[in-house]
Write an enzyme that holds these catalytic residues in place. Sequence first.
Site, PDB file in Angstrom:
ATOM      1  N   PRO A   1       0.847  -1.199   0.000  1.00 38.84           N
ATOM      2  CA  PRO A   1       0.000   0.000   0.000  1.00 38.84           C
ATOM      3  C   PRO A   1       0.880   1.245   0.000  1.00 38.84           C
ATOM      4  CG  PRO A   1       0.073  -0.968   2.205  1.00 38.84           C
ATOM      5  CD  PRO A   1       0.820  -1.905   1.297  1.00 38.84           C
TER       6      PRO A   1
ATOM      7  N   GLN B   1      -6.736  -1.382   2.308  1.00 35.58           N
ATOM      8  CA  GLN B   1      -6.167  -1.034   3.607  1.00 35.58           C
ATOM      9  C   GLN B   1      -6.938   0.110   4.258  1.00 35.58           C
ATOM     10  OE1 GLN B   1      -2.500   1.214   4.482  1.00 35.58           O
ATOM     11  NE2 GLN B   1      -1.723  -0.687   5.388  1.00 35.58           N
TER      12      GLN B   1
ATOM     13  N   CYS C   1       1.513   3.664   9.851  1.00 33.67           N
ATOM     14  CA  CYS C   1       1.755   5.004   9.301  1.00 33.67           C
ATOM     15  C   CYS C   1       2.360   5.926  10.371  1.00 33.67           C
ATOM     16  CB  CYS C   1       0.445   5.601   8.769  1.00 33.67           C
ATOM     17  SG  CYS C   1       0.712   7.242   8.071  1.00 33.67           S
TER      18      CYS C   1
ATOM     19  N   LYS D   1      -0.837  -4.387   9.341  1.00 34.80           N
ATOM     20  CA  LYS D   1       0.503  -3.974   8.915  1.00 34.80           C
ATOM     21  C   LYS D   1       1.089  -3.116  10.028  1.00 34.80           C
ATOM     22  CE  LYS D   1       3.060  -2.025   4.974  1.00 34.80           C
ATOM     23  NZ  LYS D   1       3.436  -0.640   5.319  1.00 34.80           N
TER      24      LYS D   1
ATOM     25  N   GLY E   1      10.133  -3.445   3.803  1.00 33.43           N
ATOM     26  CA  GLY E   1      11.217  -2.530   4.148  1.00 33.43           C
ATOM     27  C   GLY E   1      12.489  -2.821   3.395  1.00 33.43           C
ATOM     28  N   ASP E   2      12.879  -1.875   2.550  1.00 35.39           N
ATOM     29  CA  ASP E   2      14.117  -2.001   1.774  1.00 35.39           C
ATOM     30  C   ASP E   2      14.127  -3.210   0.844  1.00 35.39           C
ATOM     31  OD1 ASP E   2      14.952   0.296   2.966  1.00 35.39           O
ATOM     32  OD2 ASP E   2      16.343  -0.659   4.363  1.00 35.39           O
TER      33      ASP E   2
ATOM     34  N   ARG F   1       8.755   1.100  -2.473  1.00 36.32           N
ATOM     35  CA  ARG F   1       9.509   2.025  -3.329  1.00 36.32           C
ATOM     36  C   ARG F   1      10.248   1.305  -4.455  1.00 36.32           C
ATOM     37  NH1 ARG F   1      12.486   5.005   1.466  1.00 36.32           N
ATOM     38  NH2 ARG F   1      12.461   2.841   2.139  1.00 36.32           N
TER      39      ARG F   1
HETATM   40  C1  LIG Z   1       4.924   7.210  -0.796  1.00 34.93           C
HETATM   41  C2  LIG Z   1       4.649   6.132   0.207  1.00 34.93           C
HETATM   42  C3  LIG Z   1       3.367   5.936   0.667  1.00 34.93           C
HETATM   43  C4  LIG Z   1       3.088   4.931   1.593  1.00 34.93           C
HETATM   44  N1  LIG Z   1       1.807   4.739   1.993  1.00 34.93           N
HETATM   45  C5  LIG Z   1       1.516   3.688   2.813  1.00 34.93           C
HETATM   46  C6  LIG Z   1       0.169   3.391   3.144  1.00 34.93           C
HETATM   47  O1  LIG Z   1      -0.782   4.030   2.683  1.00 34.93           O
HETATM   48  N2  LIG Z   1      -0.041   2.340   3.988  1.00 34.93           N
HETATM   49  C7  LIG Z   1       0.983   1.594   4.507  1.00 34.93           C
HETATM   50  O2  LIG Z   1       0.738   0.668   5.263  1.00 34.93           O
HETATM   51  N3  LIG Z   1       2.254   1.840   4.191  1.00 34.93           N
HETATM   52  C8  LIG Z   1       2.545   2.862   3.354  1.00 34.93           C
HETATM   53  N4  LIG Z   1       3.847   3.079   2.987  1.00 34.93           N
HETATM   54  C9  LIG Z   1       4.894   2.171   3.490  1.00 34.93           C
HETATM   55  C10 LIG Z   1       5.183   1.046   2.502  1.00 34.93           C
HETATM   56  O3  LIG Z   1       4.063   0.218   2.288  1.00 34.93           O
HETATM   57  C11 LIG Z   1       6.367   0.164   2.985  1.00 34.93           C
HETATM   58  O4  LIG Z   1       6.024  -0.521   4.153  1.00 34.93           O
HETATM   59  C12 LIG Z   1       7.605   1.003   3.260  1.00 34.93           C
HETATM   60  O5  LIG Z   1       7.822   1.956   2.225  1.00 34.93           O
HETATM   61  C13 LIG Z   1       8.861   0.143   3.382  1.00 34.93           C
HETATM   62  O6  LIG Z   1       9.141  -0.502   2.183  1.00 34.93           O
HETATM   63  P1  LIG Z   1      10.292  -0.018   1.163  1.00 34.93           P
HETATM   64  O7  LIG Z   1      11.518   0.300   2.031  1.00 34.93           O
HETATM   65  O8  LIG Z   1      10.459  -1.203   0.275  1.00 34.93           O
HETATM   66  O9  LIG Z   1       9.799   1.193   0.485  1.00 34.93           O
HETATM   67  C14 LIG Z   1       4.142   4.096   2.083  1.00 34.93           C
HETATM   68  C15 LIG Z   1       5.441   4.307   1.628  1.00 34.93           C
HETATM   69  C16 LIG Z   1       5.718   5.306   0.699  1.00 34.93           C
HETATM   70  C17 LIG Z   1       7.133   5.480   0.227  1.00 34.93           C
END
Ligand SMILES: Cc1cc2nc3c(=O)[nH]c(=O)nc-3n(C[C@H](O)[C@H](O)[C@H](O)COP(=O)(O)O)c2cc1C
Length: 329
Positions: A35, A88, A121, A161, A223-224, A247
């Site tokens: 999400p 979500q 969040c 989450k 995460g990452d 990301r």
């Molecule tokens: C722009 C953006 C918006 C996000 N929005 C949500 C969200 O609406 N709900 C949620 O549970 N996590 C949200 N996240 C967190 C991601 O789902 C994820 O858990 C977090 O970015 C770690 O993963 P990554 O390091 O691979 O980016 C968001 C992350 C980013 C970068």
Amino acid sequence: MTAAEVLAAHAPAANLAPELSAWDGELAGKLLMAPMAGVSDAAYRLMARAGGAALAYSEMVSCAGLHYGEKSWELVDPDPAEPDIAVQLFGSKPELFRESAERVAARLGEKLALIDINMACPVPKVTKKGEGSALLEKPALAANIVRACREGAPGVPVTVKIRRGRYMGQEVAPEFARAMEDAGAAAVAVHGRFATQMYHGEADWGAVSRVADAVSVPVIASGDVLSHDAALRALSETGASAVMVARGTYGNPWVFSGHEPSAAEKVAAFECHVRLLEATGAHLKRARSLAGWYFKGMPDAARWRNAAMSCVTAEEFLSVAAEVRAHVL
Ligand SMILES: Cc1cc2nc3c(=O)[nH]c(=O)nc-3n(C[C@H](O)[C@H](O)[C@H](O)COP(=O)(O)O)c2cc1C
């Protein structure tokens, strides 16, 4: 053109699937589209599914927003081309969660794969109302929210989450996850950062492992996970059943399959994505950041990104893509 027609016509040139298959209800070994507020709209989810994501999540949707207005429902409604989606929800009141879960389940029917509750969040606007990661400090309330969703949407898997904890150094995730499992959560997604870290520092996959050791329901690592290899490593190193990519999907729907795209495929993917924004009725301005992501690393990338910054219509974005094709390929 409908989104299904866009995929049929334009996905193959980008090495993406023109037809999407439904989620089989299993998490084991799966790569999921995370999400992301402001990002994971229907077009984005369609690109992720066409790239091989087993399931894709909506942006986080406010239970209060669903209760008081119509606008938030736009975040919930899947495009007809989506086989199913994970929705979500965020909030702090069990009663509103119950109502939202019931209405979302009734509205989406078979298209609702699961309901996920945002307890992760870190944004102050959200946490100051006791929502998102603030729930990590209130396990009894969080458990009531899980129960309320299950009551509102019987038969629909309810997942949560979470993050490692709210405050730096204070890891609550394993114990908290156990409490959510006891309340009936069907799976737990863990982002291995503390809420106060926002998105800085490294995610600690050890936290994912500790949650996986603590519960018997499936755990989803987050995460990452910035590449296909990282996704496979997260699966093998953490004991998680599934992995979420956030990301790492920027300009890279192939992150799910491990395909290494050519420059031509990246341009084709951008075009397909722009057409999907149009077909799903999204705001075309979203294509501005998409251009930066898809054209990253190409010769004159800054020029193409800047050109996209002044585009408004789909045609304008597509003409930038045509220019990139003419100059770069
Ligand atoms: C722009 C953006 C918006 C996000 N929005 C949500 C969200 O609406 N709900 C949620 O549970 N996590 C949200 N996240 C967190 C991601 O789902 C994820 O858990 C977090 O970015 C770690 O993963 P990554 O390091 O691979 O980016 C968001 C992350 C980013 C970068």
